[in-house]
Design an enzyme around this catalytic site. Structure first.
Site, PDB file in Angstrom:
ATOM      1  CG  ASP A   1      16.328 -13.111 -18.332  1.00 38.17           C
ATOM      2  OD1 ASP A   1      15.736 -13.468 -19.190  1.00 38.17           O
ATOM      3  OD2 ASP A   1      15.580 -13.029 -17.153  1.00 38.17           O
TER       4      ASP A   1
ATOM      5  CE1 TYR B   1       9.390 -11.468 -14.449  1.00 36.00           C
ATOM      6  CE2 TYR B   1      10.867 -12.633 -12.936  1.00 36.00           C
ATOM      7  CZ  TYR B   1       9.480 -12.466 -13.339  1.00 36.00           C
ATOM      8  OH  TYR B   1       8.522 -13.320 -12.916  1.00 36.00           O
TER       9      TYR B   1
ATOM     10  CE  LYS C   1       7.307 -15.536 -17.933  1.00 40.41           C
ATOM     11  NZ  LYS C   1       8.650 -14.573 -17.630  1.00 40.41           N
TER      12      LYS C   1
ATOM     13  NE  ARG D   1      15.971 -33.240  -3.795  1.00 40.34           N
ATOM     14  CZ  ARG D   1      16.344 -34.069  -2.485  1.00 40.34           C
ATOM     15  NH1 ARG D   1      17.588 -33.584  -2.166  1.00 40.34           N
ATOM     16  NH2 ARG D   1      15.850 -35.010  -2.377  1.00 40.34           N
TER      17      ARG D   1
HETATM   18  C1  LIG Z   1       8.984 -14.485 -16.086  1.00 39.11           C
HETATM   19  C2  LIG Z   1      10.456 -14.129 -16.431  1.00 39.11           C
HETATM   20  C3  LIG Z   1      11.486 -14.439 -15.759  1.00 39.11           C
HETATM   21  C4  LIG Z   1      11.042 -15.700 -14.489  1.00 39.11           C
HETATM   22  O1  LIG Z   1      10.507 -16.605 -14.945  1.00 39.11           O
HETATM   23  P1  LIG Z   1       9.718 -17.756 -14.088  1.00 39.11           P
HETATM   24  O2  LIG Z   1       9.415 -18.669 -15.234  1.00 39.11           O
HETATM   25  O3  LIG Z   1       8.260 -17.051 -13.802  1.00 39.11           O
HETATM   26  O4  LIG Z   1      10.424 -18.289 -13.158  1.00 39.11           O
HETATM   27  C5  LIG Z   1      12.512 -14.102 -15.390  1.00 39.11           C
HETATM   28  N1  LIG Z   1      12.946 -13.242 -16.498  1.00 39.11           N
HETATM   29  C6  LIG Z   1      12.290 -12.535 -17.282  1.00 39.11           C
HETATM   30  C7  LIG Z   1      12.689 -11.611 -18.337  1.00 39.11           C
HETATM   31  C8  LIG Z   1      10.868 -13.060 -17.123  1.00 39.11           C
HETATM   32  O5  LIG Z   1      10.093 -12.173 -18.244  1.00 39.11           O
END
Ligand SMILES: *Cc1c(COP(=O)(O)O)cnc(C)c1O
Length: 346
Positions: free
Chosen positions: A136, A64, A161, A46
């Site tokens: 997303d 989100y 996730k 970085r």
């Molecule tokens: C959890 C989530 C995020 C954020 O992700 P992090 O890994 O917690 O930074 C963004 N968009 C959606 C749809 C999520 O479920």
């Protein structure tokens, strides 16, 4: 190569130095250079150089909570402007686009009401207006939905996730097929410094290898649980993209190959009933987050969505009696038994 094979092999060749079949964890911040001024493939992670922009963004109104917070409480202070619309009707997006709109940001399916947005339709608006479309894709995962193939410019994932899949890391990824956007993202990553550590990367690489089998099981478990919930007299409404009466059923069928492990439902009664059910379960764990092998259950109004003012939450349809589930990959009979016991006590 097909999806499941690529998920195991793509970008994960044996290590040339040792032959290690799994990617080694390189715990280093810097790399030896052969000559000064002539950079090797790896140098450092970085350099610092904060960046400012003055652009307009059209975003879905059901995104989100953390994304909304980043837009509204951080990026707005840097001169960015945001307009929030319901993107289920592409007309709303089209009308909100201005001359200085640089980006359209949508999420599908949405959290927690599992609303579905037509990615192809929104991408046509983005192209016509020379703006970038970001989707997303966290809830669906690349196994079930590929926004880039539907015309999106960038597909964003919380790798925390489904990609990681084991609730043991925090990470994210932005994926693009556009070389210019890719270069720009790489520059920003280096300049801003939001980089994951090697162990987190390693965990995501390992998680991705089983994404296909995990998603198949998430799909079938969640489908069976949605059917169970529909039959419960105490359940007012079930939200799941796989249900035949989902309001955007035709879009679901066009752009998703399966319906995923996320669902939510409204319970009859009030907060007491929710609390009773949530504290009675033993296979489902009461916790935020999603996408792991274990089943989680939570109450958006007091947990994941508590930071949204109640009035705004109500306008979005997130009632106090809404419960959200991330259905894991346990034996579905154990999940159903657990829910059966929980509902009996109501
Ligand atoms: C959890 C989530 C995020 C954020 O992700 P992090 O890994 O917690 O930074 C963004 N968009 C959606 C749809 C999520 O479920």
């Amino acid at each position: 190569m097909r999806f499941s094979t690529k998920a195991i092999h793509a970008g994960q060749d044996p290590d040339p130095a040792t032959g290690s079949v799994t990617v080694p964890v390189y715990l280093t911040s810097t790399y030896m250079q052969l000559k000064p001024g002539r950079e090797g493939k790896y140098v450092y992670s970085r350099t610092a150089n904060p960046t400012r922009n003055a652009h307009h963004v059209v975003a879905g109104d059901d995104i989100y909570g953390g994304t909304y917070r980043l837009f509204d409480q951080v990026l707005r202070n840097y001169g960015l402007q945001f307009t929030y619309v319901d993107p289920r009707s592409p007309d709303n997006v089209e009308k909100a686009v201005r001359k200085n709109t640089k980006m359209i940001w949508i999420e599908t399916p949405t959290n927690p009401l599992m609303r579905v947005v037509d990615i192809r339709a929104i991408s046509k608006i983005a192209t016509k207006n020379h703006t970038v479309l970001v989707v997303d894709n966290t809830f669906a995962s690349p196994y079930l939905q590929n926004p880039l193939k539907l015309g999106a410019d960038i597909s964003v994932h919380s790798t925390t996730k489904y990609l990681g899949g084991h609730s043991d890391l925090i990470g994210g990824a932005a994926i693009t097929a556009d070389a210019d956007i890719g270069k720009r993202l790489k520059f920003l990553q280096n300049a801003v410094g939001a980089v994951p550590g090697p162990l987190d990367c390693w965990l995501v690489l390992r998680g991705i290898k089983t994404l296909a089998v995990r998603m198949d099981r998430h799909n079938s478990n969640a489908k069976q649980i949605s059917e169970f919930l529909l039959k419960q007299p105490k359940v007012e409404q079930v939200y799941y993209p796989g249900l035949p009466d989902h309001p955007q059923r035709d879009v679901v069928k066009r752009q998703m190959r399966g319906y995923g492990g996320m669902l939510s439902f409204e319970l009859k009664g009030g907060f007491r009933e929710c609390e009773k059910l949530l504290t009675k379960l033993s296979v489902f764990t009461l916790a935020e987050s999603l996408g792991g092998v274990e089943s989680l259950i939570e109450h958006p109004a007091s947990m994941t969505h508590a930071s949204i003012p109640r009035q705004r939450r109500m306008e979005q349809g997130i009632k106090d009696t809404l419960i959200r589930m991330s259905v894991g990959i346990e034996d579905v009979e154990d999940l159903l038994d657990d829910l059966q016991r929980g509902f009996k006590g109501l």
